[in-house]
Design an enzyme around this catalytic site. Structure first.
Site, PDB file in Angstrom:
ATOM      1  N   ASP A  99       0.959  -1.038   0.432  1.00  0.00           N
ATOM      2  CA  ASP A  99       0.381   0.130   0.945  1.00  0.00           C
ATOM      3  C   ASP A  99       1.297   1.581  -0.031  1.00  0.00           C
ATOM      4  O   ASP A  99       1.976   1.536   0.622  1.00  0.00           O
ATOM      5  CB  ASP A  99      -1.051  -0.268   1.131  1.00  0.00           C
ATOM      6  CG  ASP A  99      -1.699   1.238   1.024  1.00  0.00           C
ATOM      7  OD1 ASP A  99      -2.337   1.614   0.388  1.00  0.00           O
ATOM      8  OD2 ASP A  99      -2.861   1.143   1.988  1.00  0.00           O
ATOM      9  N   ASP A 109      -2.887   7.041  -3.760  1.00  0.00           N
ATOM     10  CA  ASP A 109      -2.983   6.156  -2.440  1.00  0.00           C
ATOM     11  C   ASP A 109      -3.852   5.438  -3.161  1.00  0.00           C
ATOM     12  O   ASP A 109      -4.673   4.941  -3.546  1.00  0.00           O
ATOM     13  CB  ASP A 109      -4.417   6.831  -1.423  1.00  0.00           C
ATOM     14  CG  ASP A 109      -3.984   5.478   0.091  1.00  0.00           C
ATOM     15  OD1 ASP A 109      -3.340   4.541  -0.444  1.00  0.00           O
ATOM     16  OD2 ASP A 109      -4.935   5.793   0.380  1.00  0.00           O
ATOM     17  N   HIS A 122     -11.932   6.018   2.072  1.00  0.00           N
ATOM     18  CA  HIS A 122     -12.138   7.430   1.937  1.00  0.00           C
ATOM     19  C   HIS A 122     -11.834   8.829   1.344  1.00  0.00           C
ATOM     20  O   HIS A 122     -11.166   8.694   0.568  1.00  0.00           O
ATOM     21  CB  HIS A 122     -10.606   8.013   3.802  1.00  0.00           C
ATOM     22  CG  HIS A 122      -9.981   7.153   2.789  1.00  0.00           C
ATOM     23  ND1 HIS A 122      -8.419   7.691   2.378  1.00  0.00           N
ATOM     24  CD2 HIS A 122      -9.239   5.730   2.617  1.00  0.00           C
ATOM     25  CE1 HIS A 122      -7.206   7.814   2.006  1.00  0.00           C
ATOM     26  NE2 HIS A 122      -8.263   6.128   2.268  1.00  0.00           N
ATOM     27  N   HIS A 164      -7.285  11.156   5.184  1.00  0.00           N
ATOM     28  CA  HIS A 164      -8.969  10.710   5.315  1.00  0.00           C
ATOM     29  C   HIS A 164      -9.183  12.003   6.009  1.00  0.00           C
ATOM     30  O   HIS A 164      -9.170  12.681   7.311  1.00  0.00           O
ATOM     31  CB  HIS A 164      -8.651   9.903   6.518  1.00  0.00           C
ATOM     32  CG  HIS A 164      -9.834   9.606   7.274  1.00  0.00           C
ATOM     33  ND1 HIS A 164     -11.030  10.080   6.606  1.00  0.00           N
ATOM     34  CD2 HIS A 164     -10.216   7.902   7.046  1.00  0.00           C
ATOM     35  CE1 HIS A 164     -12.479   9.180   6.812  1.00  0.00           C
ATOM     36  NE2 HIS A 164     -12.334   7.875   6.555  1.00  0.00           N
ATOM     37  N   GLU A 177     -10.862   1.054  -1.370  1.00  0.00           N
ATOM     38  CA  GLU A 177     -10.377  -0.168  -1.098  1.00  0.00           C
ATOM     39  C   GLU A 177     -10.867  -1.067  -0.057  1.00  0.00           C
ATOM     40  O   GLU A 177     -10.952  -1.646   1.319  1.00  0.00           O
ATOM     41  CB  GLU A 177      -8.873   0.020  -0.037  1.00  0.00           C
ATOM     42  CG  GLU A 177      -9.559   1.190   1.463  1.00  0.00           C
ATOM     43  CD  GLU A 177      -8.044   1.414   1.861  1.00  0.00           C
ATOM     44  OE1 GLU A 177      -7.122   0.584   2.151  1.00  0.00           O
ATOM     45  OE2 GLU A 177      -7.862   3.098   2.045  1.00  0.00           O
ATOM     46  N   GLU A 214      -6.142  -1.022  -4.399  1.00  0.00           N
ATOM     47  CA  GLU A 214      -7.145  -0.123  -3.810  1.00  0.00           C
ATOM     48  C   GLU A 214      -6.475   1.257  -4.702  1.00  0.00           C
ATOM     49  O   GLU A 214      -5.755   0.722  -6.160  1.00  0.00           O
ATOM     50  CB  GLU A 214      -6.169   1.186  -2.202  1.00  0.00           C
ATOM     51  CG  GLU A 214      -6.795   2.484  -2.391  1.00  0.00           C
ATOM     52  CD  GLU A 214      -6.083   2.668  -0.651  1.00  0.00           C
ATOM     53  OE1 GLU A 214      -4.852   2.047  -0.077  1.00  0.00           O
ATOM     54  OE2 GLU A 214      -6.814   3.889  -0.083  1.00  0.00           O
TER      55      GLU A 214
END
Ligand code: MN
Ligand code: MN
Length: 312
Positions: free
Chosen positions: A89, A100, A160, A168, A195, A292
């Site tokens: 990640d 992300d 998020h 976030h 994700e 993700e």
């Protein structure tokens, strides 16, 4: 990130996404049994820096039942075990605009169906995602893909919204049909990450007792700090703002030893100046898969910023 996505901001969002996506694929290729997580993470983090971005958070290498938040620490350094299921990640930011993204590597091809469940859940969410979609619908689409393959969604892990220098930004994107989120709709001009986590375990994570990721809470100290605490906090504030970091990064910046740095980080955490992110472990010790992407939801279309196969 609601209003004012001008051309310059757009460029930064797209570049951060592209670099994060490339770093994710590069990291996935580096994963092999016997290799140290620190070796992989440092290569991935340097890859991001060399391309003109900064890591938006430490490279996460979470293995088997560890769902998230493992990065090599000052003292512990995991080696990739044989036949591991490894989540890579990765986050990159350009001037605070973040990409992300994550992928799962299955070293012995034993969990193909589990990986497929998470990957197809992300693909289905991608098809359903648009400005105005409600989070209940989106969560249902994700959950269906995982359920129909016989697995569980990890309910207490979510996607998020993303803000500038904020991983976030306030809205959680559930990975299941959450009735409470039926009233929440995604507004246009929103940057967000989806994700889906799939598992053959209980479908919940709990905190473990390793914490190698921290972020500055933005609070002012209530009591006097000692010289080293001040210096460490100053570096954190200047270099990472409120983004997550790992003590490995500071060790290189300051000429102090590991023990002192570790002690200082724990004491800043006790003083509520730092927030810690412990590793998250599947509650039934199930194996966990995660995929993700970061999405920019515009009024009439959606850009997958971390998909480097389509925007190359
Ligand atoms: Mn991530
Ligand atoms: Mn994320």
């Amino acid at each position: 990130m609601r209003d004012g996505i001008n051309e310059e901001i757009m460029k930064k969002i797209l570049l951060a996404g592209k670099i994060a996506g490339e770093a994710r694929d590069y990291g996935a290729k580096l994963v092999e049994a016997g290799k140290k997580a620190s070796e992989i993470c440092e290569l991935v983090e340097n890859f991001i820096r060399e391309r003109g971005a900064e890591p938006a958070f430490p490279c996460n290498i979470s293995i088997n039942e560890i769902a998230a938040h493992y990065t090599p620490g000052l003292f512990d350094d995991m080696e990739i075990p044989e036949c591991a299921v490894v989540k890579v990640d990765v986050g990159a930011h350009v001037d605070g605009y973040i990409g992300d993204t994550a992928v799962t590597v299955d070293l012995c091809d034993k969990y193909g169906k589990l990986l497929e469940a998470s990957r197809e859940a992300l693909n289905a969410a991608r098809r359903a995602l648009r400005s105005g979609v409600n989070l209940y619908e989106l969560g249902k689409v994700i959950q269906n893909q995982i359920r129909k393959r016989g697995y569980k969604v990890i309910k207490n892990l979510t996607g998020h919204t993303i803000g500038r220098y904020l991983i976030h930004a306030g809205i959680s994107i559930p990975n299941y049909a959450d009735r409470l989120s039926i009233v929440i709709r995604i507004p246009p001009n929103t940057l967000l990450a989806i994700e889906p986590f799939a598992t053959n375990g209980r479908g919940l994570v709990k905190e473990g007792n390793i914490t190698n990721i921290f972020s500055y809470t933005g609070k002012r100290p209530k009591s006097e700090l000692n010289h080293i605490e001040e210096k460490v906090l100053e570096v954190i504030e200047k270099k990472f703002k409120t983004l997550p970091f790992t003590p490995r990064w500071i060790l290189k910046e300051l000429s102090i030893d590991r023990e002192t740095l570790d002690k200082t980080i724990r004491s800043l955490q006790a003083k509520k100046l730092l927030h810690g992110y412990p590793i998250l472990i599947e509650a039934g010790k199930g194996v966990v898969a995660q995929f993700e992407h970061t999405f920019l939801v515009l009024k009439n279309n959606v850009i997958v910023t971390t998909d480097v196969s389509s925007n190359a």
